[in-house]
Design an enzyme around this catalytic site. Structure first.
Site, PDB file in Angstrom:
ATOM      1  N   GLU A 111      20.475 -30.982  25.441  1.00  0.00           N
ATOM      2  CA  GLU A 111      19.776 -31.648  24.116  1.00  0.00           C
ATOM      3  C   GLU A 111      18.564 -31.944  24.122  1.00  0.00           C
ATOM      4  O   GLU A 111      18.248 -33.029  24.902  1.00  0.00           O
ATOM      5  CB  GLU A 111      20.901 -32.876  24.001  1.00  0.00           C
ATOM      6  CG  GLU A 111      20.579 -33.556  22.552  1.00  0.00           C
ATOM      7  CD  GLU A 111      21.533 -34.837  22.374  1.00  0.00           C
ATOM      8  OE1 GLU A 111      21.999 -35.324  23.233  1.00  0.00           O
ATOM      9  OE2 GLU A 111      21.647 -35.042  21.225  1.00  0.00           O
ATOM     10  N   ARG A 169      19.553 -42.681  12.115  1.00  0.00           N
ATOM     11  CA  ARG A 169      20.626 -42.607  13.133  1.00  0.00           C
ATOM     12  C   ARG A 169      22.137 -43.232  12.598  1.00  0.00           C
ATOM     13  O   ARG A 169      22.779 -43.449  13.223  1.00  0.00           O
ATOM     14  CB  ARG A 169      20.310 -43.267  14.590  1.00  0.00           C
ATOM     15  CG  ARG A 169      21.056 -42.510  15.487  1.00  0.00           C
ATOM     16  CD  ARG A 169      20.521 -42.757  16.960  1.00  0.00           C
ATOM     17  NE  ARG A 169      20.735 -41.610  17.733  1.00  0.00           N
ATOM     18  CZ  ARG A 169      20.574 -41.426  19.154  1.00  0.00           C
ATOM     19  NH1 ARG A 169      19.750 -42.472  19.510  1.00  0.00           N
ATOM     20  NH2 ARG A 169      20.461 -40.455  19.906  1.00  0.00           N
ATOM     21  N   GLU A 206      27.136 -38.005  15.934  1.00  0.00           N
ATOM     22  CA  GLU A 206      26.945 -39.007  16.746  1.00  0.00           C
ATOM     23  C   GLU A 206      25.863 -39.815  16.213  1.00  0.00           C
ATOM     24  O   GLU A 206      24.690 -39.672  15.974  1.00  0.00           O
ATOM     25  CB  GLU A 206      26.366 -38.468  18.155  1.00  0.00           C
ATOM     26  CG  GLU A 206      25.881 -39.224  19.095  1.00  0.00           C
ATOM     27  CD  GLU A 206      25.140 -38.859  20.248  1.00  0.00           C
ATOM     28  OE1 GLU A 206      25.688 -38.895  21.358  1.00  0.00           O
ATOM     29  OE2 GLU A 206      24.001 -38.342  20.233  1.00  0.00           O
TER      30      GLU A 206
END
Lengths: 398, 270
Positions: free
Chosen positions: B152, B217, B246
């Site tokens: 990632e 986020r 996520e």
């Protein structure tokens, strides 16, 4: 609609040649505008798929007939180095097949039938453009959908019609209902599957080439389906003389059947001399390059323009080729001649006009010389690499 | 559309593990929200009661698309690029220990922060060599059991190694393993990529797994990312993997997961 269907799928390895750089619209490992630079070891497989579901502006179509095109052959054909022949937009694995017709099974809530300007009812006979132009880029907005900058091509980089069902945007569908009076049963769909290649010819000689005036003389070089369709279109447009130049007798015969008046075989006779002889030294108003061998045929065309007495000749470049054309600018100057490139089939009223021409008697169905089932597609696509005796092989869905 | 969400199997410091704590309750909740999968963050497979986990996953009909491994770095300091050879070796061993369970689940092993951060005194070139070497070794082991590894790219504020997709693609060329690819995360891409859709196109079939979180986020829809454009670009690559959430458990884990699900499902017909 739930269920499974089989699709004749082209599979190949993503293995770019040295120096290949991912283009601005390419997708790593999946899609490229330069097929022959990237795809290696092509294989045709019959794979199983879920029947797709149409979105709000899409239509689920049941495929009835689909013709094999030269580009299908070239996608499945590899040179000695293993790379495919076809140089253009490709994304694999994809179901191939892009010259097709069928009936509407299910339509999204915003899908409209352009013929009625109403929503689809279901069961309408339809065909589609193979080029799914976006309608949003500058070429599209300027009215040039054949030069779309965000193009998808059915049966090239998205799934095509060598299967039972396909989802398409309603904007590229055209009704074949006008054909119902003239063509019965299977013939209706065979005719429908020939609309797309006929539109390529129509776009080339009428839209891009500017058409002809009744009495004009024309020369078509190459009697593939597009060249043959050009003979049919130009004869109906009033050409006094349609000359077909072709090396293979079966193909020339088909052109003669559909509109060509005379055949020249450039392997057996001097093309330029013969054309000048047949036209009483005049030459021709329109030439169509549909051979894919411009480096071979252009010098001959140029000779006819130079030695013939016709001014304002137009040469329409239709077939794709990597080779450069050797052009003498002076011939164009002195003879007021021009060379015009033609690409695609979309827009400009091409589809509805071709469909109406077919409805009123321009019967192209004789071009379909062989009918096959889905399972027979792979071997027939591969056979066409070497055997050019069939004109158009058509998959008839069961 | 295959949707999953991240669940930590142990208490963790990592803030963006959406669900933490009681395994059974969380799996029940995730399944109840409509998710078909749960991405498990596992610090150490030894700490897992595998039998219980499998039976719970079966009970709630959840698949495991991927296993996150970053907690071994976060909680224990294991890293592929630490200056201490013992730590590097332990990190490789730890990743290899995930392979059997990943193989059972058909899950991808995620290489996140376990790759480490270049520590002062370590030459960045040396760190890259260690990283490539470690990945080659782990990929070699994983290949034997048919498991894929996905690295990632992580934004510059969290690591110094492989921040962008361009660096990720270069790494793929260096590792040269068929079972190695990338996990793209929209939160990191928003920081590092010039145009997220373009980067997705360039990564193409190297995309093995996909994380969604918005620019802040939080769950998708809570920030300013254009998920329609991002997911269109992803699907154009013919991505057939999972879309895994996520994001921070804000305002709480359940609400975030519920909002993510309803936002993502809108794009199922792209």
């Amino acid at each position: 609609m739930n269920g499974k269907m089989k699709g004749v799928t082209l599979v190949a390895d993503w293995d770019p040649k040295p120096g290949f750089k991912l283009g601005a619209k390419d997708i790593e490992g999946r899609q490229t505008y330069l097929g022959s630079q990237v795809w290696r070891n092509p294989k045709l497989e019959i794979r199983e798929y879920d029947i797709p579901t149409p979105g709000p502006e899409e239509v689920l179509m049941e495929v009835k007939a689909c013709g094999i095109c030269g580009s299908d052959v070239h996608m499945a054909q590899a040179g000695e180095d293993g790379y495919i022949f076809y140089p253009g937009l490709t994304g694999f694995p994809s179901i191939l097949g892009h010259e097709f017709s069928g009936v509407v099974v299910e339509a999204g809530r915003n899908a409209r039938d352009k013929r009625t300007n109403k929503p689809f009812k279901g069961d309408e006979a339809v065909t589609t453009e193979e080029m799914l132009w976006c309608g949003q880029c500058k070429p599209c907005a300027d009215g040039y959908p054949n030069h779309c900058e965000q193009l998808d091509e059915v049966g090239f980089n998205i799934n095509g019609a060598y299967t039972k069902y396909i989802v398409l945007p309603s904007r590229t569908l055209w009704s074949l209902e006008p054909l119902r009076e003239t063509y019965k049963d299977e013939d209706l769909f065979v005719a429908g599957s020939l609309v797309e290649p006929t539109c390529v010819a129509y776009n080339a000689v009428i839209e891009r080439g500017g058409g002809i005036r009744p009495g004009d003389r024309v020369v078509i070089l190459g009697a593939g389906p597009v060249g043959i369709a050009a003979c049919a279109i130009l004869k109906r447009a009033g050409a006094s003389l349609v000359i077909i130049s072709e090396t293979q007798q079966e193909r020339a015969d088909m052109a003669l059947k559909l509109g060509a008046d005379l055949h020249v075989n450039p392997l057996k006779e001097d093309f330029a001399e013969r054309v000048l002889e047949l036209t009483g030294g005049m030459g021709a108003d329109l030439f169509m390059e549909a051979t894919g061998l411009p480096e071979v045929v252009y010098p001959e065309i140029e000779k006819v323009i130079w030695e013939g007495r016709t001014l304002n000749s137009r040469v329409i470049v239709t077939a794709r080729a990597e080779a450069k054309m050797p052009v003498s600018g002076e011939v164009l100057q002195v003879r007021r001649a021009s060379i015009i490139g033609a690409q695609g089939h979309s827009g400009h009223g091409n589809f509805p006009r071709v469909i109406e021409s077919m409805a009123s008697g321009m019967n192209m169905t004789v071009m379909s010389t062989k009918k096959i089932k889905l399972e027979e597609l792979p071997e027939n696509i591969l056979n066409l690499q070497t055997d050019r005796s069939e004109c158009k092989i058509t998959y008839i869905a069961e | 559309m295959k949707l999953s969400v991240v669940l930590s199997t142990q208490p963790a410091q990592f803030q963006a593990a959406t669900f933490k704590g009681n395994l059974k309750e969380n799996l029940k909740l995730i399944s109840g929200l409509g998710y078909g999968g749960v991405e498990l963050a596992i610090r150490d497979p030894k700490l897992i009661n595998e039998k219980e986990l499998i039976s719970l996953l079966n009970e709630y009909g959840l698949r495991v698309p991927a296993i996150g491994t970053g907690q071994a770095w976060g909680e224990e300091g294991l890293s592929f690029t630490g200056p201490d050879a013992g730590v590097r070796e332990a990190a490789i061993k730890r990743i290899n220990s995930h392979i059997p369970i990943a193989s059972k689940f058909g899950a991808i092993i995620i290489i996140g922060l376990i790759r480490g951060i270049v520590k002062p005194g370590v030459d960045p070139k040396q760190a890259m060599d260690w990283l490539v070497e470690a990945l080659k070794r782990c990929c070699g082991e994983a290949e034997k059991q048919g498991v894929m590894l996905a690295l990632e790219p992580i934004n510059r504020y969290e690591t110094t190694l492989i921040n962008s997709t361009t660096e990720g693609l270069t790494l793929i060329e260096q590792v040269k393993a068929k079972n190695f690819g990338l996990l793209l995360d929209t939160f990191h891409m928003n920081i590092e990529e010039a145009v997220i859709e373009e980067s997705i196109r360039k990564c193409g079939n190297h995309i093995l797994h996909f994380h969604v979180a918005d620019s802040n986020r939080w769950y998708p829809g809570a920030g300013h990312l254009n998920f329609k454009g991002i997911l269109s670009a992803l699907f154009r690559t013919r991505y057939e993997g999972w879309i895994s959430g996520e994001f921070l458990p804000e305002p709480d884990a359940e609400t975030a997961a519920e909002k993510n699900y309803s936002e993502m499902i809108k794009f199922s017909q792209l």
